[in-house]
Design an enzyme around this catalytic site. Sequence first.
Site, PDB file in Angstrom:
ATOM      1  N   ARG A 100       0.897  -1.180   0.000  1.00  0.00           N
ATOM      2  CA  ARG A 100       0.000   0.000   0.000  1.00  0.00           C
ATOM      3  C   ARG A 100       0.922   1.213   0.000  1.00  0.00           C
ATOM      4  O   ARG A 100       1.674   1.423   0.962  1.00  0.00           O
ATOM      5  CB  ARG A 100      -0.903   0.000   1.227  1.00  0.00           C
ATOM      6  N   GLN A 130      -9.769  -4.324  -3.962  1.00  0.00           N
ATOM      7  CA  GLN A 130     -11.024  -3.790  -3.419  1.00  0.00           C
ATOM      8  C   GLN A 130     -12.144  -3.975  -4.449  1.00  0.00           C
ATOM      9  O   GLN A 130     -13.232  -4.460  -4.125  1.00  0.00           O
ATOM     10  CB  GLN A 130     -10.856  -2.299  -3.092  1.00  0.00           C
ATOM     11  N   ASP A 221     -17.380   6.628  -1.557  1.00  0.00           N
ATOM     12  CA  ASP A 221     -16.113   6.539  -0.810  1.00  0.00           C
ATOM     13  C   ASP A 221     -15.872   7.927  -0.216  1.00  0.00           C
ATOM     14  O   ASP A 221     -16.593   8.892  -0.527  1.00  0.00           O
ATOM     15  CB  ASP A 221     -14.987   6.127  -1.778  1.00  0.00           C
ATOM     16  N   CYS A 260     -16.460   1.299   0.309  1.00  0.00           N
ATOM     17  CA  CYS A 260     -15.267   0.482   0.569  1.00  0.00           C
ATOM     18  C   CYS A 260     -14.839   0.570   2.034  1.00  0.00           C
ATOM     19  O   CYS A 260     -14.139  -0.309   2.519  1.00  0.00           O
ATOM     20  CB  CYS A 260     -14.136   0.904  -0.353  1.00  0.00           C
TER      21      CYS A 260
HETATM   22  N1   CP Z   1     -11.249  -0.382   2.154  1.00  0.00           N
HETATM   23  C1   CP Z   1      -9.995  -0.397   2.641  1.00  0.00           C
HETATM   24  O1   CP Z   1      -9.009  -0.549   1.908  1.00  0.00           O
HETATM   25  O2   CP Z   1      -9.914  -0.257   3.992  1.00  0.00           O
HETATM   26  P1   CP Z   1      -8.569  -0.023   4.811  1.00  0.00           P
HETATM   27  O3   CP Z   1      -8.016   1.319   4.412  1.00  0.00           O
HETATM   28  O4   CP Z   1      -8.967  -0.076   6.258  1.00  0.00           O
HETATM   29  O5   CP Z   1      -7.601  -1.115   4.448  1.00  0.00           O
HETATM   30  N1  NVA Z   2      -9.995   6.574  -1.547  1.00  0.00           N
HETATM   31  C1  NVA Z   2      -9.653   6.127  -0.233  1.00  0.00           C
HETATM   32  C2  NVA Z   2      -9.846   4.656  -0.098  1.00  0.00           C
HETATM   33  C3  NVA Z   2      -9.603   4.108   1.269  1.00  0.00           C
HETATM   34  C4  NVA Z   2      -9.773   2.626   1.341  1.00  0.00           C
HETATM   35  C5  NVA Z   2      -8.222   6.526   0.087  1.00  0.00           C
HETATM   36  O1  NVA Z   2      -7.345   6.377  -0.774  1.00  0.00           O
HETATM   37  O2  NVA Z   2      -7.973   6.982   1.195  1.00  0.00           O
END
Ligand code: CP
Ligand code: NVA
Length: 302
Positions: A100, A130, A221, A260
């Site tokens: 991530r 996701q 989101d 999400c």
């Molecule tokens: N939806 C999602 O990716 O949640 P987190 O940021 O908690 O991993």
């Molecule tokens: N768009 C959001 C998604 C979180 C799961 C972000 O990048 O923070």
Amino acid sequence: MRHLLTGFEFNQDEYLDILDTAAAMKREPEKFAEVLKGRSGAIMFEKPSLRTRTTFELAFYRLGGHGVYLDLQNGELGKRETIGDYARNLCRWVDCLVGRVFAQKTLEELACYGSVPVINALSDLYHPAQAMADYMTVREHLGRLKGVKLAYVGDGNNVTNSLFVAGATLGVNVTCFCPLGCGPDVQVFTKASELARKNGCTLAVENDPALLKDFDVIYTDTWVSMGDNTPLEAVKKKYMPYQINQELLQRSGAQIVMHCLPAHRNYEITDEVMDGPKSVVFDEAENRLHIHMSVLSKLIKA
Ligand code: CP
Ligand code: NVA
């Protein structure tokens, strides 16, 4: 060797195979308990997470493997040593890299220098696993994917991009409703639209929330994604017409409501809708686990 960096890597049959395997793993997890016996992965996070971190760690565990969590929230990749050296070290020990990251190019670099599959667990541009869990959830509730009409409402972001890519591959019609200038990535949208044409569905971006009618699914989101320090209050006025509340939900015709998560209650979605009978947000969260198990089993070769 295959990576999951953008979601464009897999064709429709492969997506359906990932979804079917995830469904089988959900039904009978014990049958898959040794699929990754003796295998491992590094789970590297530059940003916070509840769902993605937990479910990737558990996915390794449930398949008989082991995921090593590397907290990078106090130092972006490439700071202590080059991303190339980081990848070349890890690949001597593990069978997969889950990342991530702030910048998509970090993942591309890991894939370039490493010798094991790299999985995108969210970047500035994509959140591909996701979207897979989301379409698994849509199929569970509506019994089909081809021809389904999904409206994404709010900020065009990484999640929107991935819903476009996966939707275009699976034959889902996806429309993003967002304020002017807050749309999804243009290059991703253009490339996904070509894919949609081939698969007999359409993608669109609209600004007018009054056009939100005749949809099967409505999805939202956060209005401010991780890495952007703008306070939610500062964007509230701009995005409020796109809030999923009872009135918008009714008008959309949607049978299910998706998010999400994490949700900012009473900003992008009201309590009433999130806790209401059409909300499937926790099914989506659960399905993250099954999809991650499925993806790991496909990418890490025996
Ligand atoms: N939806 C999602 O990716 O949640 P987190 O940021 O908690 O991993
Ligand atoms: N768009 C959001 C998604 C979180 C799961 C972000 O990048 O923070």
